[in-house]
Design a protein around this motif. Structure first.
Motif, PDB file in Angstrom:
ATOM      1  N   MET A   1       5.366   4.043  12.555  1.00 50.79           N
ATOM      2  CA  MET A   1       5.412   5.242  11.712  1.00 50.79           C
ATOM      3  C   MET A   1       6.820   5.457  11.153  1.00 50.79           C
ATOM      4  O   MET A   1       6.977   5.944  10.039  1.00 50.79           O
ATOM      5  CB  MET A   1       4.975   6.470  12.516  1.00 50.79           C
ATOM      6  CG  MET A   1       3.480   6.503  12.809  1.00 50.79           C
ATOM      7  SD  MET A   1       3.049   7.962  13.799  1.00 50.79           S
ATOM      8  CE  MET A   1       1.251   7.799  13.874  1.00 50.79           C
ATOM      9  N   ALA A   2       7.822   5.109  11.947  1.00 49.61           N
ATOM     10  CA  ALA A   2       9.199   5.248  11.459  1.00 49.61           C
ATOM     11  C   ALA A   2       9.462   4.228  10.356  1.00 49.61           C
ATOM     12  O   ALA A   2      10.131   4.507   9.365  1.00 49.61           O
ATOM     13  CB  ALA A   2      10.183   5.060  12.608  1.00 49.61           C
TER      14      ALA A   2
ATOM     15  N   PRO B   1       6.202   5.459   6.685  1.00 45.22           N
ATOM     16  CA  PRO B   1       5.520   6.759   6.818  1.00 45.22           C
ATOM     17  C   PRO B   1       4.184   6.829   6.076  1.00 45.22           C
ATOM     18  O   PRO B   1       3.456   7.804   6.215  1.00 45.22           O
ATOM     19  CB  PRO B   1       6.521   7.746   6.192  1.00 45.22           C
ATOM     20  CG  PRO B   1       7.802   7.009   6.025  1.00 45.22           C
ATOM     21  CD  PRO B   1       7.458   5.564   5.928  1.00 45.22           C
ATOM     22  N   ASP B   2       3.901   5.786   5.302  1.00 45.27           N
ATOM     23  CA  ASP B   2       2.718   5.767   4.442  1.00 45.27           C
ATOM     24  C   ASP B   2       1.486   5.175   5.111  1.00 45.27           C
ATOM     25  O   ASP B   2       0.376   5.323   4.612  1.00 45.27           O
ATOM     26  CB  ASP B   2       3.030   4.910   3.212  1.00 45.27           C
ATOM     27  CG  ASP B   2       2.992   5.728   1.956  1.00 45.27           C
ATOM     28  OD1 ASP B   2       2.428   6.835   1.992  1.00 45.27           O
ATOM     29  OD2 ASP B   2       3.523   5.257   0.942  1.00 45.27           O
ATOM     30  N   LEU B   3       1.678   4.468   6.210  1.00 40.10           N
ATOM     31  CA  LEU B   3       0.550   3.766   6.839  1.00 40.10           C
ATOM     32  C   LEU B   3      -0.453   4.745   7.433  1.00 40.10           C
ATOM     33  O   LEU B   3      -0.071   5.755   8.023  1.00 40.10           O
ATOM     34  CB  LEU B   3       1.055   2.848   7.957  1.00 40.10           C
ATOM     35  CG  LEU B   3       1.736   1.553   7.536  1.00 40.10           C
ATOM     36  CD1 LEU B   3       2.259   0.828   8.771  1.00 40.10           C
ATOM     37  CD2 LEU B   3       0.784   0.659   6.742  1.00 40.10           C
ATOM     38  N   LYS B   4      -1.728   4.431   7.274  1.00 40.13           N
ATOM     39  CA  LYS B   4      -2.777   5.252   7.884  1.00 40.13           C
ATOM     40  C   LYS B   4      -3.405   4.455   9.026  1.00 40.13           C
ATOM     41  O   LYS B   4      -3.922   3.350   8.829  1.00 40.13           O
ATOM     42  CB  LYS B   4      -3.851   5.622   6.854  1.00 40.13           C
ATOM     43  CG  LYS B   4      -3.357   6.326   5.596  1.00 40.13           C
ATOM     44  CD  LYS B   4      -2.353   7.413   5.812  1.00 40.13           C
ATOM     45  CE  LYS B   4      -2.889   8.685   6.388  1.00 40.13           C
ATOM     46  NZ  LYS B   4      -1.780   9.707   6.532  1.00 40.13           N
TER      47      LYS B   4
ATOM     48  N   ILE C   1      -1.983   2.122   0.954  1.00 38.58           N
ATOM     49  CA  ILE C   1      -2.433   2.299  -0.420  1.00 38.58           C
ATOM     50  C   ILE C   1      -1.224   2.421  -1.340  1.00 38.58           C
ATOM     51  O   ILE C   1      -0.194   2.954  -0.942  1.00 38.58           O
ATOM     52  CB  ILE C   1      -3.339   3.556  -0.569  1.00 38.58           C
ATOM     53  CG1 ILE C   1      -2.688   4.773   0.130  1.00 38.58           C
ATOM     54  CG2 ILE C   1      -4.725   3.299  -0.019  1.00 38.58           C
ATOM     55  CD1 ILE C   1      -3.487   6.042   0.017  1.00 38.58           C
ATOM     56  N   GLY C   2      -1.344   1.900  -2.552  1.00 33.85           N
ATOM     57  CA  GLY C   2      -0.226   1.969  -3.492  1.00 33.85           C
ATOM     58  C   GLY C   2      -0.409   0.959  -4.603  1.00 33.85           C
ATOM     59  O   GLY C   2      -1.523   0.485  -4.850  1.00 33.85           O
TER      60      GLY C   2
END
Lengths: 386, 386
Positions: B335-336, B339-342, B362-363
Motif C-alpha cells: 500500500m505504501a 496507493p492505487d492498488l485494490k 486501473i489507469g
C-alpha cells in the motif's frame, strides 16, 4: 423427511486464516457501519459491530453484539475481541471513550481529538486561529444583543437537529427553555457550503479528497457535488490545506469532515465530524479509495489509499423517507432509465425526512448528472412518480 | 460484574423494512459469493448462502446454512427462504437443479442452460455452428490417431484440473485409466486467450464487458488485461457479438464467461462458465457495474447496469498460495508502494497454488499497471520479497 437447516452465523475469526487479520470494532451499526462492510470484506479485515438493535442498518448484514454504548463495562468486553475500536456516530460519551483508553484499548479517533467533534464550544476554542463565525456560549438572553443569529446545542446535533436560526430575543428564550446552554454564532450570509473530507493515520500520513459542495434543504443535506463547482481552484486548494491543517492540529485518526462556509474568497469553519460523513458518500463510486476504506486503513495504521477521483464529477443525492415504503420496486424504473446510477440502500424503516439511502452518478456532464440524481432521489422518496 | 456479550447474528429478513427486498440464495460460499456481498449490501438485496463449511470464504462474513449441495431435500428447504437461487460453482448435479425446478423453485441459470456449462460435450454439440477446435468424445485410445491433443474431463474440471495435454497413445491410456470418458480436442496453436463476460436477464436484456486477455501459467489464470491488448477493435467487437449470441442461444440467465482462443483473425470457442468468473474480477474496480452486481440484477430481472470501463485499462493479478501464510503484513509494503492498488482477500487457508485473493490496478499506462500487479501478486504469494 423434514430438514431443519439452522442459520449458521458463528464466527471463525479465531481460525488460523483469520488470526493474522485484525478485527475492527465499530460502535454503532447504522448506514456508515453498513458501508464499511464492503471494503472490510475486500481487504479481509474482520468487522464486529456494537449495535443498539438487530434492526440496525449494518447489524442486518454483519456480525454484531447488542448493547448500550454508554455502558463502559459492556464496551470493554466488546473491545477485548477487537484490535482497534472506532465509532460511527458522535453520541458515545467522552468519559466512556476515556474509560476504554484507560483500560488500554486502542480507540480511534482518540478522546483527545474526538472532543472537538463532539463539543462544538471546545472546537471553536481549539480552532480560534482559523476563520470562523463570531461565537460565544450563553445561558441567558441577556448575553445577546444582536439578531438574527445561529444557536446550536453544544453536543449531539445532526441533520439540522440541534441547530436553530434565531431572529429575536423571544425566539432565543424559547430555545433556552429546552437547551439551557447554547453556542451562538454569527449568521454568515455565505455563498455556498462545502465540506472537505480528510483522513489521517497514527503515522501522521494524511490525505484529502476534492472539496464537495453540499446542498442543504431545511438543514438536511440533500445533494453533494464534487469537486465543488461553486469555488475556484485556488479556494479548493486552500480548503484542502485548511482541512489537512485542522486534522493535524486536532490529532484526528481516521476520517474527518470539515464543513465550511464560502463567502467570496473567504472560508469559515462551520463544523467538524470525526467519522465517515455524508459529504463523502460519493467516494464509494467516484474515488479510487472510498472514505470507508480509507477510514479502515487509517485506524489500522496502514498506508492510505489514493483519493483521486475516477471521473470528472460525482453527484450524490440523499434519499429521504417519504410516503413510499417500498424502496425496491423503483429500481425497475430507475435502472432502466439510467444504467449508470449507483444505488445505496440503508434498509432503515422509512420515516418522513429520514436518510434511508443515497444514489450517485459519475461522469463529465454535470447538468445531466445533477438532473439524474435529483430525479432518482425524488422518485425513490415518492415526491415524483415518473 | 462480568458481561456476557453474545454474538447476535439473527436475521431480520422477515421485518417490514426487508420484506419488499428479495432474498437471493447462493449455492456455494467461496470467493465468488464473498464478492457478491458488497453489491448485495448496496442494493439492499438479502443474501443467504448454502455453504459447505463455516470456514468458507463467504460464510465467514455472510449469513448461511451449512449443507450438502447434492442433497435435494436440503436445498429445497434452503430455497423456501429465498426468492431466487443461483450458484457460484459448477458442481451442483444437474438432477438436483432439475429437482429444484420441478418443485417450483426459480433457479438461474436454469438447468436447460447450465448443462452447457457443466457438460463440455453437450456444449460442443450445442455450439456446433460456432468455430471451435475439432472434438470428439472417446473411451478408448483406438478412437484416436493423431497427437498431440487436448483431453478434458467432460464435467468438473477447473483451474487446469481435468485438462491434459496428451502427446502420445501411452499418455492417453494413462489419462483414460482415471477418467474413462474424455472429450478430446484439436490442439490449437493460438496467439492468445481471451474471455468475454456477458450478462443476460429473463427479459432477454443482455450486456457484455470489454474482452479480457487471460494470461495462463500451468493452466491457471495468473493475470488478466482489459481490454485485451492482443486483439484489434474488429476482433474485440466480433468476440463480444459471439458471446452475446451464445448467451441467447444457450438461454443463460445471469453472468457467463465465454473463453476463446485467438489465432490470427479467428476466434475459437474454448469454454463456457455460467457464473461470475475470474476473467471478470477486474470489473469490481474497473467497470461502472461489476460482474457481481450484474449477476444479481440479471437473476432478479432488474434492468442491467452500464458495463463501460471506468479507465482505459484494468489489470488483475491472481494471488496464488505460496510459502507465505500471512496475507495481511504485505499490505504495509504494497500500500505504501502503490496507493492505487485494490486488494481482494478471499480469506482461504493458504495452500500452494490455490487462488487466495486478487489485486487490481486501473489507469492508462498499461506497462506500469502490469508491472505493479505482477509485483504485488508475487509479493503477496511470497515469490519475491521486496
Amino acid at each position: 423427511m423434514a430438514h431443519e437447516l439452522l442459520l449458521e452465523t458463528s464466527f471463525i475469526y479465531d481460525k488460523s486464516v483469520n488470526e493474522r487479520f485484525p478485527t475492527v470494532g465499530v460502535i454503532g451499526a447504522g448506514q456508515l457501519a453498513r458501508m464499511m462492510v464492503a471494503p472490510a470484506s475486500a481487504l479481509g479485515i474482520n468487522l464486529l459491530l456494537f449495535a443498539q438493535s438487530a434492526d440496525d442498518s449494518a447489524a442486518q448484514i454483519n456480525s454484531h453484539v447488542i448493547g448500550d454504548y454508554t455502558d463502559l463495562e459492556a464496551l470493554k468486553s466488546f473491545a477485548a475481541r477487537c484490535d482497534v475500536i472506532t465509532f460511527e456516530h458522535e453520541l458515545v460519551p467522552l468519559p466512556v471513550i476515556k474509560g476504554l483508553e484507560a483500560a488500554g484499548v486502542r480507540v480511534y479517533p482518540a478522546s483527545s481529538a474526538f472532543v472537538y467533534s463532539q463539543d462544538k464550544a471546545e472546537m471553536r476554542k481549539k480552532l480560534a486561529n482559523y476563520q470562523a463565525p463570531a461565537w460565544k456560549v450563553i445561558t441567558a438572553t441577556s448575553e445577546v444583543d444582536q439578531y438574527p443569529l445561529i444557536a446550536k446545542a453544544i453536543s449531539g446535533g445532526y441533520d439540522g437537529r440541534g441547530v436553530w436560526k434565531v431572529n429575536s430575543q423571544d425566539e432565543l428564550a424559547e430555545v433556552l427553555k429546552h437547551t439551557p446552554k447554547l453556542l451562538i454564532e454569527e449568521l454568515i450570509s455565505f455563498d455556498s457550503e462545502i465540506a472537505v473530507m480528510v483522513a489521517r493515520s497514527p503515522h501522521g500520513q494524511a490525505t484529502s479528497w476534492a472539496p464537495t459542495q453540499t446542498v442543504q434543504e431545511d438543514g438536511i443535506c440533500t445533494m453533494t457535488i464534487t469537486p465543488a463547482p461553486c469555488i475556484s481552484d485556488e479556494i479548493a486548494e486552500q480548503a484542502q490545506k485548511l482541512a489537512l491543517d485542522i486534522a493535524a492540529e486536532v490529532g484526528v485518526i481516521g476520517v474527518m469532515a470539515v464543513e465550511m462556509f464560502v463567502k467570496g474568497d473567504q472560508l469559515f469553519i462551520n463544523e467538524l465530524a470525526m467519522r465517515p460523513h455524508n459529504s463523502g458518500h460519493w467516494t464509494i463510486d467516484g474515488s479510487r479509495t472510498s472514505q470507508f476504506e480509507q477510514h479502515l486503513r487509517a485506524i489500522l495504521d496502514l498506508p492510505l489509499g489514493e483519493p483521486a477521483m475516477t471521473h470528472e464529477y460525482a453527484v450524490m443525492g440523499n434519499i429521504l423517507g417519504g410516503d413510499k415504503a417500498d424502496m425496491y420496486r423503483p429500481y425497475l424504473h430507475l435502472m432502466a432509465r439510467n444504467p449508470d446510477l449507483k444505488f445505496h440502500q440503508y434498509k432503515k424503516e422509512v420515516r418522513k425526512g429520514r436518510k434511508i439511502g443515497h444514489v450517485t452518478a459519475i461522469g463529465s456532464d454535470l447538468l445531466q448528472l445533477t438532473t439524474d440524481v435529483q430525479h432518482a432521489r425524488d422518485y425513490m422518496s415518492g415526491a415524483i412518480d415518473e
